[in-house]
Design an enzyme around this catalytic site. Sequence first.
Site, PDB file in Angstrom:
ATOM      1  N   ASP A  51      -8.854  -0.758   0.763  1.00  0.00           N
ATOM      2  CA  ASP A  51      -7.416  -0.580   0.581  1.00  0.00           C
ATOM      3  C   ASP A  51      -6.720  -1.876   0.997  1.00  0.00           C
ATOM      4  O   ASP A  51      -6.825  -2.309   2.143  1.00  0.00           O
ATOM      5  CB  ASP A  51      -6.937   0.595   1.443  1.00  0.00           C
ATOM      6  CG  ASP A  51      -5.541   1.067   1.066  1.00  0.00           C
ATOM      7  OD1 ASP A  51      -4.969   0.523   0.108  1.00  0.00           O
ATOM      8  OD2 ASP A  51      -5.039   1.986   1.734  1.00  0.00           O
ATOM      9  N   ASP A  85      -4.487  -1.463  -5.884  1.00  0.00           N
ATOM     10  CA  ASP A  85      -4.790  -1.974  -4.544  1.00  0.00           C
ATOM     11  C   ASP A  85      -5.818  -1.157  -3.766  1.00  0.00           C
ATOM     12  O   ASP A  85      -6.016  -1.411  -2.576  1.00  0.00           O
ATOM     13  CB  ASP A  85      -3.504  -2.090  -3.729  1.00  0.00           C
ATOM     14  CG  ASP A  85      -2.814  -0.750  -3.522  1.00  0.00           C
ATOM     15  OD1 ASP A  85      -3.134   0.207  -4.247  1.00  0.00           O
ATOM     16  OD2 ASP A  85      -1.947  -0.668  -2.640  1.00  0.00           O
ATOM     17  N   GLU A  86      -6.480  -0.199  -4.396  1.00  0.00           N
ATOM     18  CA  GLU A  86      -7.514   0.533  -3.660  1.00  0.00           C
ATOM     19  C   GLU A  86      -8.580   1.059  -4.603  1.00  0.00           C
ATOM     20  O   GLU A  86      -8.328   1.314  -5.782  1.00  0.00           O
ATOM     21  CB  GLU A  86      -6.922   1.670  -2.818  1.00  0.00           C
ATOM     22  CG  GLU A  86      -6.253   2.765  -3.598  1.00  0.00           C
ATOM     23  CD  GLU A  86      -5.820   3.929  -2.711  1.00  0.00           C
ATOM     24  OE1 GLU A  86      -6.570   4.304  -1.801  1.00  0.00           O
ATOM     25  OE2 GLU A  86      -4.726   4.470  -2.960  1.00  0.00           O
TER      26      GLU A  86
END
Length: 367
Positions: A21, A115-116
């Site tokens: 993350d 983003d993860e």
Amino acid sequence: MSESDTVAGEASPVRKIIHIDMDAFYASVEQRDNPELRGKPVAVGGSAERGVVAAASYEAREFGVRSAMPSVTAKRQCPDLVFVKPRFEVYKAISRQIRDIFAEHTPVIEPLSLDEAYLDVTENLQGIPLARDIALRIRERIKAETGLNASAGISYNKFLAKLASDHRKPNGQFVISPDMGPAFVETLPVGKFHGIGPATGAKMNALGMFTGLDIRRQTLEFMNANFGKSGAYYYWISRGVDERPVRANRVRKSIGAETTFSSDLTEFEALVAELKPLVDKVWRHCEATGSRGRTVTLKIKFADFEIITRSRSALSRVAGRDELERLACGLLEVEMPLPKSVRLLGVSLSSLQAGDDAEPPQLTLGI
């Protein structure tokens, strides 16, 4: 983490799952690219009266600023907040860089957003024996290549890996081993469980469940009776059990876009004018990914915040941008005249499939 252990009664090794993350991704990119923003509270999003925070730097979070918060509220909580317009093409390019780093270690990557992502490194391409060392190497590469920090959670299933990545944020990592899992979950408030939202959390509290241990004390029948299909999932994660695999190349089931107007609208022509850029945005995604869908949904949020949705499914997948616009505008036209002025409009396309998937044969009616 004793990663060579096997589950009791099974020959297969314990899975090694990493959840990566990025830390305050959008805001961190803006601070990286503009040195004047470093150390300052930054919000990515619109600063206008009806704007919404898309992401907040850690400096802004200290004032309680969070994503999805109205910009007016964020500014009230943090008067020195600096608003920056989002640059999604930049974020996507960096996300691709990060994805390439993941791919050096495993092909089993399940992106959740820009983003993860989850990575299954039970078998990894570098032959690194410990998942925590893989996570550390990935985080070091991300920092070296992008200048950004990432946090990581390492565990034997997806639920615990995601919990673990929150445990040492920002710029840290944490391992939840098989012998730690059940005890780690039992002290966790139900509101901290990923997959349990505010409404479900409140319902659990009303039924006397406040922690993972409280859920664990319930029978499977009780959980199914009160929470339907999700009951079994809650029952098992309270015991640290989550059998969901990491799904590589996961296909999105829907894509949507929405916009909040600077002033409320009521006229059909004005609403259609706002609808067209949303259709463009959805169709660009379809073109970029090669995916096509059958179900078009229109979302209308009125000035009093009441939300209605209207959907229509085509016989076959929507073939082009003009067809998507026609279906969306048709849904809007049916609702005219609207009973109240409109604050927000959204359009989405669902039942997505890859563009090269075979189209099921359609029944032709001889009318």
